[in-house]
Design an enzyme around this catalytic site. Structure first.
Site, PDB file in Angstrom:
ATOM      1  CE  LYS A 182      -3.651  -2.524   0.687  1.00  0.00           C
ATOM      2  NZ  LYS A 182      -4.776  -2.631  -0.207  1.00  0.00           N
TER       3      LYS A 182
HETATM    4  C1  LIG Z   1      -1.033  -7.751   2.345  1.00  0.00           C
HETATM    5  C2  LIG Z   1      -2.132  -7.661   1.343  1.00  0.00           C
HETATM    6  N1  LIG Z   1      -2.126  -8.530   0.324  1.00  0.00           N
HETATM    7  C3  LIG Z   1      -3.083  -8.505  -0.611  1.00  0.00           C
HETATM    8  C4  LIG Z   1      -4.130  -7.603  -0.550  1.00  0.00           C
HETATM    9  C5  LIG Z   1      -5.153  -7.607  -1.636  1.00  0.00           C
HETATM   10  O1  LIG Z   1      -4.965  -6.521  -2.496  1.00  0.00           O
HETATM   11  P1  LIG Z   1      -6.189  -5.922  -3.282  1.00  0.00           P
HETATM   12  O2  LIG Z   1      -7.169  -5.488  -2.264  1.00  0.00           O
HETATM   13  O3  LIG Z   1      -5.639  -4.790  -4.045  1.00  0.00           O
HETATM   14  O4  LIG Z   1      -6.727  -7.025  -4.125  1.00  0.00           O
HETATM   15  C6  LIG Z   1      -4.184  -6.695   0.514  1.00  0.00           C
HETATM   16  C7  LIG Z   1      -5.266  -5.701   0.659  1.00  0.00           C
HETATM   17  O5  LIG Z   1      -5.551  -4.940  -0.140  1.00  0.00           O
HETATM   18  C8  LIG Z   1      -3.138  -6.701   1.452  1.00  0.00           C
HETATM   19  O6  LIG Z   1      -3.108  -5.796   2.436  1.00  0.00           O
HETATM   20  N1  LIG Z   2      -6.584  -5.116   2.016  1.00  0.00           N
HETATM   21  C1  LIG Z   2      -6.914  -3.747   2.124  1.00  0.00           C
HETATM   22  C2  LIG Z   2      -8.371  -3.515   1.916  1.00  0.00           C
HETATM   23  C3  LIG Z   2      -8.644  -2.147   1.349  1.00  0.00           C
HETATM   24  O1  LIG Z   2      -8.157  -2.115   0.064  1.00  0.00           O
HETATM   25  P1  LIG Z   2      -7.954  -0.812  -0.816  1.00  0.00           P
HETATM   26  O2  LIG Z   2      -6.906  -1.200  -1.786  1.00  0.00           O
HETATM   27  O3  LIG Z   2      -9.253  -0.504  -1.402  1.00  0.00           O
HETATM   28  O4  LIG Z   2      -7.504   0.308   0.059  1.00  0.00           O
HETATM   29  C4  LIG Z   2      -6.384  -3.221   3.442  1.00  0.00           C
HETATM   30  O5  LIG Z   2      -5.353  -3.698   3.873  1.00  0.00           O
HETATM   31  O6  LIG Z   2      -6.967  -2.369   4.043  1.00  0.00           O
END
Ligand SMILES: Cc1ncc(COP(=O)(O)O)c(C=O)c1O
Ligand SMILES: N[C@@H](CCOP(=O)(O)O)C(=O)O
Length: 462
Positions: free
Chosen positions: A112
């Site tokens: 993120k």
């Molecule tokens: C460590 C981790 N892996 C994978 C994901 C999944 O990613 P996305 O929500 O973009 O599919 C998330 C949350 O978004 C996450 O925090």
């Molecule tokens: N896995 C995410 C969930 C939110 O996803 P986002 O990409 O829409 O911000 C988290 O860790 O919060």
């Protein structure tokens, strides 16, 4: 470059407006009206450049006149300066044709940070120019929340509220959100699951009196800027393995569908991606949808990969918009069915197109633990449970094309699951070493729109 809503009845916006707006006023998500392509020669020219230079070249066409060239260059430099690895997103080889893209070297140890650090800089620049202040509300299953807090804490022009599901994030994740001391940071433990948090966030955007009153902004992947920043590492990693002269595949641990959707955008831009593999944990709605065509929510089951405990996968709407030939009314109808009945069916034609774009796999809890153990034994790499889900699914799709699996978080964020799986104690980096001694500040709240809005109003009035 204009941005349009996936539901077809909100005004089109510039990049800056779409970034600051968050959810479209018709409830949809903003997407670029058309995706700019990069010719093969331009992709080849990315070889050997720094991550920041790749980021500039990949994202520049999407930004329009929101920032000048030099402003945008500075924003990117600042965004990645605090990363703990010179390559920003290094590739590690796991097997002859299988690579791990380590996306956890940012300040909060999850992928993120790549987007949040960037949009933090972009928001600051845009808000200073406009002389505006905003209220960011975010929903998190663990990682978005801490990344948002890190990017916006202490800023004059921003209050940041983060809703996380009470008792359903790891202790490290919770403490990353509850221990910052800055007065503009508000951690809210909601009695519900991530889907509830995200639904309440979208409800807030759809409550125009609240939205306009607090000047609501969103930094979830609702925000196109988040998705855009994630496109970059698909390019940087693919080019380092020989693209555009050779194809690569990606496996992406998936929950809210933002990260893999960024891969899809990279492919639309011209990056030669063979397979885009969706890897889910036991909350496998995306895998079931690809298998059956029915998108049916069944409630979230807590897992050892809690950040992927998601059943209403927000960015899937962006994929549907493309698959339904950008017909906002068709997407709006599916989303209405989802809201009223908890499910929708994609048409046969749409399902075939989906299957042409993505493949998928699902990993049980036992398989996740076994994968952490076996990866450690055979490669020495300690995987976080989310990355382990990815590596396990990727194993079913290895072939002559190099496979890159995204390692989305640092194992130190999930010490209990990692220790149980492979016996390793993974320590936090020195700058976080005292995380467990810091005081926590958190407010428990009901999963109730009125209660949440009242709390936010009250905090803003202080
Ligand atoms: C460590 C981790 N892996 C994978 C994901 C999944 O990613 P996305 O929500 O973009 O599919 C998330 C949350 O978004 C996450 O925090
Ligand atoms: N896995 C995410 C969930 C939110 O996803 P986002 O990409 O829409 O911000 C988290 O860790 O919060």
């Amino acid at each position: 470059m204009r941005y349009i809503s996936t539901r077809g009845s909100a005004p089109s916006l510039s990049f800056e407006e779409a970034m600051l707006t968050g959810l479209a006023r018709d409830g949809g998500l903003y997407v670029p009206e058309s995706v700019p392509t990069m010719p093969k020669s331009e992709i080849a020219a990315l070889a050997g450049l720094s991550y920041e230079e790749v980021a500039y070249r990949v994202m520049r066409p999407f930004i329009g006149d929101t920032f000048s060239d030099s402003e945008f260059g500075e924003i990117i430099e600042k965004a990645y300066a605090g990363f703990g690895h010179d390559a920003r997103a290094p590739l590690v080889q796991l097997a002859p044709n299988h690579f791990l893209l380590e996306l956890f070297h940012g300040p909060t140890l999850a992928f993120k940070d790549f987007a949040m650090q960037l949009i933090g800089q972009m928001f600051q620049k845009a808000l200073a120019r406009r002389g505006e202040r905003i209220t960011i509300v975010g929903a998190t299953s663990g990682d978005t929340g801490s990344a948002a807090i890190e990017a916006f804490r202490g800023l004059e022009a921003v209050d940041v509220f983060v809703m996380f599901p009470h008792g359903r994030v790891s202790e490290v994740q919770r403490r990353q959100m509850t221990t910052p001391v800055e007065g503009n940071v508000h951690a809210l433990a909601v009695h519900g699951d991530f889907d509830d948090c995200q639904a309440r966030l979208k409800d807030m955007f759809n409550d125009f009196e609240f939205r306009d009153g607090v000047r609501l902004a969103g930094v979830n992947s609702i925000n196109w800027g988040r998705v855009l920043a994630q496109v970059v590492y698909y390019f940087s990693s693919a080019v380092s393995l020989g693209a555009p002269h050779r194809k690569v595949s990606f496996t992406v641990p998936t929950g809210n569908f933002g990260d893999i959707f960024a891969g899809y955008i990279a492919k639309k831009m011209g990056l030669p991606i063979d397979k885009l593999v969706i890897a889910t944990n036991q909350n496998d709605i995306l895998h079931r949808t690809l298998t059956s065509g029915a998108y049916t929510t069944m409630g979230v089951t807590p897992s050892i990969s809690p950040s992927m405990d998601i059943q209403v996968s927000s960015n899937f709407e962006r994929a549907l918009f493309d698959i339904y030939d950008c017909e906002g009314s068709a997407v709006a109808q599916l989303m209405d069915e989802l809201k009223s009945g908890g499910s929708f069916n994609v048409s046969q034609g749409a399902l075939e197109r989906l299957r042409g774009l993505f493949v998928s796999g699902r990993v049980s809890e036992e398989e996740t633990s076994a994968m952490i153990k076996s990866a450690f034994k055979h490669t020495g790499e300690v995987l976080c449970p989310h990355s382990a889900v990815g590596v396990k699914v990727a194993a079913d799709h290895l072939g002559v094309t190099p496979m890159i699996t995204l390692a989305t978080a640092h194992p130190a964020k999930f010490p209990a699951a990692v220790k149980a799986a492979c016996g390793q104690d993974i320590s936090l980096p020195p700058r976080m070493a005292d995380l467990f001694e810091r005081d926590e500040r958190v407010t428990e709240v009901a999963n109730d729109l009125g209660a949440l809005e009242t709390l936010i109003w009250e905090r803003l009035a202080l």
